[in-house]
Design a protein around this motif. Structure first.
Motif, short mmCIF file in Angstrom:
data_model
loop_
_atom_site.label_atom_id
_atom_site.label_comp_id
_atom_site.label_asym_id
_atom_site.label_seq_id
_atom_site.Cartn_x
_atom_site.Cartn_y
_atom_site.Cartn_z
N THR A 151 -5.50 -12.35 5.31
CA THR A 151 -5.03 -11.38 4.30
C THR A 151 -5.28 -11.96 2.91
OG1 THR A 151 -3.24 -10.89 5.85
CG2 THR A 151 -3.09 -9.88 3.69
N MET A 160 -4.78 -5.46 -3.02
CA MET A 160 -3.74 -6.37 -2.54
C MET A 160 -3.56 -6.25 -1.03
SD MET A 160 -2.05 -8.60 -3.82
CE MET A 160 -0.62 -9.44 -4.34
N PHE A 161 -3.20 -7.34 -0.36
CA PHE A 161 -2.93 -7.36 1.09
C PHE A 161 -4.13 -6.85 1.88
CE2 PHE A 161 1.55 -6.30 -0.42
CZ PHE A 161 2.02 -7.59 -0.30
N PHE A 217 -13.00 -3.04 10.81
CA PHE A 217 -11.99 -2.22 10.13
C PHE A 217 -12.59 -1.40 8.98
CE2 PHE A 217 -7.91 -2.05 7.52
CZ PHE A 217 -7.42 -0.99 8.26
N GLY A 267 1.38 -0.91 -5.39
CA GLY A 267 1.98 -0.20 -4.26
C GLY A 267 0.94 0.48 -3.40
N GLY A 268 1.22 0.50 -2.10
CA GLY A 268 0.25 1.00 -1.13
C GLY A 268 0.44 2.44 -0.71
N GLU A 302 8.16 5.72 6.76
CA GLU A 302 8.62 6.80 5.86
C GLU A 302 7.46 7.75 5.55
OE1 GLU A 302 9.30 3.54 5.28
OE2 GLU A 302 11.38 3.67 5.92
N THR A 313 3.56 3.57 6.08
CA THR A 313 4.89 3.10 6.51
C THR A 313 5.53 4.21 7.37
OG1 THR A 313 5.98 4.06 4.59
CG2 THR A 313 5.19 1.78 4.37
N THR A 335 -6.84 -7.05 4.63
CA THR A 335 -7.19 -7.75 5.87
C THR A 335 -8.67 -8.12 5.85
OG1 THR A 335 -5.45 -6.56 7.05
CG2 THR A 335 -7.18 -7.54 8.41
N LEU A 393 -11.31 -2.91 4.76
CA LEU A 393 -11.00 -1.67 4.03
C LEU A 393 -10.06 -2.03 2.90
CD1 LEU A 393 -10.90 1.56 3.97
CD2 LEU A 393 -8.78 1.29 5.23
N ALA A 394 -10.45 -1.76 1.66
CA ALA A 394 -9.63 -2.16 0.53
C ALA A 394 -9.11 -0.94 -0.21
CB ALA A 394 -10.42 -3.07 -0.40
N VAL A 395 -7.85 -0.58 0.08
CA VAL A 395 -7.23 0.59 -0.55
C VAL A 395 -6.03 0.17 -1.40
CG1 VAL A 395 -6.02 2.76 -0.09
CG2 VAL A 395 -7.99 2.13 1.31
N THR A 396 -5.12 -0.61 -0.78
CA THR A 396 -3.84 -0.95 -1.44
C THR A 396 -4.06 -1.76 -2.72
OG1 THR A 396 -2.85 -1.06 0.76
CG2 THR A 396 -1.61 -2.08 -1.03
N LYS A 440 2.83 -15.03 5.51
CA LYS A 440 3.20 -13.73 6.11
C LYS A 440 4.22 -13.95 7.23
CE LYS A 440 -0.76 -12.16 7.72
NZ LYS A 440 -2.05 -12.76 7.41
C1 LIG Z 1 -0.53 -8.11 6.67
C2 LIG Z 1 -0.97 -6.90 5.88
C3 LIG Z 1 -2.27 -6.45 6.00
C4 LIG Z 1 -2.69 -5.34 5.27
N1 LIG Z 1 -4.00 -4.93 5.35
C5 LIG Z 1 -4.45 -3.96 4.50
C6 LIG Z 1 -5.85 -3.63 4.43
O1 LIG Z 1 -6.69 -4.20 5.16
N2 LIG Z 1 -6.25 -2.70 3.54
C7 LIG Z 1 -5.37 -2.06 2.71
O2 LIG Z 1 -5.80 -1.24 1.91
N3 LIG Z 1 -4.04 -2.34 2.77
C8 LIG Z 1 -3.56 -3.27 3.63
N4 LIG Z 1 -2.22 -3.59 3.66
C9 LIG Z 1 -1.30 -2.89 2.78
C10 LIG Z 1 -0.42 -1.89 3.50
O3 LIG Z 1 -1.18 -0.79 3.90
C11 LIG Z 1 0.73 -1.55 2.54
O4 LIG Z 1 1.62 -2.64 2.58
C12 LIG Z 1 1.43 -0.27 2.91
O5 LIG Z 1 0.62 0.83 2.67
C13 LIG Z 1 2.73 -0.08 2.11
O6 LIG Z 1 2.51 -0.29 0.76
P1 LIG Z 1 3.45 -1.29 -0.07
O7 LIG Z 1 3.63 -2.52 0.75
O8 LIG Z 1 2.87 -1.44 -1.41
O9 LIG Z 1 4.84 -0.59 -0.12
P2 LIG Z 1 5.26 0.61 -1.12
O10 LIG Z 1 4.26 1.70 -1.08
O11 LIG Z 1 5.63 0.02 -2.41
O12 LIG Z 1 6.56 1.11 -0.37
C14 LIG Z 1 7.81 0.38 -0.40
C15 LIG Z 1 8.85 1.17 0.39
O13 LIG Z 1 9.03 2.47 -0.22
C16 LIG Z 1 8.78 3.49 0.74
N5 LIG Z 1 8.13 4.64 0.10
C17 LIG Z 1 7.05 4.59 -0.72
N6 LIG Z 1 6.72 5.83 -1.12
C18 LIG Z 1 7.60 6.68 -0.54
C19 LIG Z 1 7.78 8.10 -0.58
N7 LIG Z 1 6.98 8.89 -1.27
N8 LIG Z 1 8.81 8.62 0.13
C20 LIG Z 1 9.63 7.83 0.86
N9 LIG Z 1 9.51 6.47 0.92
C21 LIG Z 1 8.51 5.90 0.24
C22 LIG Z 1 7.90 2.88 1.77
O14 LIG Z 1 8.03 3.53 3.01
C23 LIG Z 1 8.43 1.46 1.83
O15 LIG Z 1 9.56 1.41 2.66
C24 LIG Z 1 -1.77 -4.67 4.42
C25 LIG Z 1 -0.46 -5.12 4.34
C26 LIG Z 1 -0.05 -6.22 5.03
C27 LIG Z 1 1.40 -6.69 4.89
#
Ligand SMILES: Cc1cc2nc3c(=O)[nH]c(=O)nc-3n(C[C@H](O)[C@H](O)[C@H](O)COP(=O)(O)OP(=O)(O)OC[C@H]3O[C@@H](n4cnc5c(N)ncnc54)[C@H](O)[C@@H]3O)c2cc1C
Length: 369
Positions: free
Chosen positions: A200, A145-146, A83, A120-121, A353, A351, A148, A113-116, A192
């Motif tokens: 994770t 955070m989160f 990844f 918030g991601g 969205e 997501t 993989t 890959l560590a971005v989030t 999870k």
């Molecule tokens: C099991 C698991 C594995 C993962 N693995 C990785 C990984 O390897 N590397 C990594 O970097 N990340 C990883 N992630 C993180 C994942 O990419 C994030 O969960 C995802 O990007 C969403 O970020 P968030 O959960 O912080 O939600 P948020 O960004 O806080 O969003 C919350 C809600 O608000 C909505 N939203 C946010 N911004 C907007 C906008 N501008 N307009 C409209 N709606 C919006 C979103 O669609 C969502 O419904 C993982 C997550 C999980 C659960």
């Protein structure tokens, strides 16, 4: 337009299907899900049997589909050691390719890959983890955070702020971070909903020193590198979606048929099956179309986002319908795991969205058809 796979690609599908049927036993899938344990032995076996063949991206997509059709937790675990690889292979120096990618490609290392970040991601440009340069090294503070493979990876490609530019995304860079660097700490996250066999974790960087040579490409270009990567990886997430949807559909159909004609002649059951099959076919076609652009080096971010969004939603829709039409029998079988596993696809790597925003902006920017 050609909807046929080559004989070689078909053979790959059969090979992966046979592997998944042999190795992903119901007991094993249930055990790793229940225990939230990464299936290391399975990763090694899938590597030894060359289940992921990077010489042809279609074969990778086919393999992901077939593995997730058997079980998403185990299937994703077997495919995720690589990844983030494309970020180094497309933008990294020869030194980084030799030092890091060679080990992953030899099956000796796992990467992530560590971005989030905890804040918030979706708002990738808002990354706060900061690196300052000192004596030919980056000193990194912050956390992710989160992530993989968070507790099992040997190294991560990580998006980190290296300067405070007015345009926030211009201040981001990609660094390769080893889990053995002093100041690195990872903590496994448990509980999870789905894909529980995948690992994770939360990562913390505390005055962590990273050699300057671990910068991927140029400083300030990290956002662009990661977005380029997402336009590749989203196709493979769409493949996960087709696989989960197909696996849930297969299981529901098996249960329906086992109940005899009185059940399968029910019009509501038939309508549900028709809807499920149609969604899967549409998800497959849109994914293959987006993949064909990408694999011919003409990626179309709008098509890719449509494929990722639609295939993820199809996985959720089909898994839910599968439970509805099979009732107690379905809910007490491994279909319940398909239902749980599907949801993450609407969240990671953009997501639904975020995908909709990409699609809408692309529509508004473009001319009329
Ligand atoms: C099991 C698991 C594995 C993962 N693995 C990785 C990984 O390897 N590397 C990594 O970097 N990340 C990883 N992630 C993180 C994942 O990419 C994030 O969960 C995802 O990007 C969403 O970020 P968030 O959960 O912080 O939600 P948020 O960004 O806080 O969003 C919350 C809600 O608000 C909505 N939203 C946010 N911004 C907007 C906008 N501008 N307009 C409209 N709606 C919006 C979103 O669609 C969502 O419904 C993982 C997550 C999980 C659960």
């Amino acid at each position: 337009m050609n909807f046929e796979f080559t004989e070689d690609q078909q053979k790959m599908r059969e090979k992966v299907r046979e592997f998944a049927q042999r190795e992903f036993t119901p007991e094993l899938a249930a055990k790793f899900d229940m225990e939230e344990k990464y299936p290391e032995e399975l990763r090694k076996k899938s590597f030894e049997e060359k289940i992921i063949d990077y010489s042809d991206p279609w074969k990778v997509l086919i393999a992901i589909e077939e593995l997730c059709r058997a079980d998403a937790g185990l299937g994703i675990s077997a495919t995720v050691p690589y990844f983030g690889e494309e970020i180094i292979s497309l933008f990294g120096s020869d030194y980084l390719k030799e030092k890091y990618l060679a080990a992953v490609n030899d099956g000796k290392a796992i990467m992530g890959l560590a971005v989030t970040e905890p804040g918030g991601g979706s708002d990738v440009a808002g990354i706060k983890t900061f690196a300052t340069k000192k004596d030919g090294k980056y000193i990194v503070n912050g956390g992710k955070m989160f992530i993989t493979n968070g507790t099992i990876a040997n190294f991560f490609v990580s998006l980190i702020r290296t300067s405070n530019e007015e345009k926030r995304h211009h201040g981001l860079s990609v660094l390769v971070i080893e889990s053995s660097f002093p100041g690195f700490k990872s903590t496994k996250l448990r509980g999870k909903l789905g894909v529980r066999a995948t690992d994770t974790a939360e990562l913390q960087f505390n005055n962590m020193e990273v050699p300057e040579a671990n910068l991927v490409g140029e400083e300030g270009k990290g956002f662009y590198y990661v977005m380029t990567f997402f336009n590749i990886s989203r196709i493979f997430v769409a493949g996960q979606g087709i696989g989960i949807a197909q696996g849930a559909y297969d299981r529901a159909l098996r249960i329906i048929k086992s109940r005899g004609a009185a059940y399968s002649n029910n019009e509501e059951i038939q309508f549900a099956l028709a809807d499920m099959a149609t969604h899967i076919e549409a998800a497959r076609l849109i994914t293959y179309k987006a993949a064909s652009f990408l694999f011919n080096f003409k990626p179309d971010p709008m098509e890719t986002s449509m494929a990722k969004k639609y295939a993820a939603e199809t996985a959720v829709y089909v898994a839910e319908k599968a439970l509805e039409i099979t009732g107690i029998e379905g809910i007490s079988s491994d279909l319940e795991r398909f239902y749980r596993d599907a949801k993450i696809l609407e969240i990671w790597e953009g997501t639904s969205e975020v995908e909709k925003l990409i699609i809408a902006r692309s529509i508004l920017k473009g001319g009329e058809n």
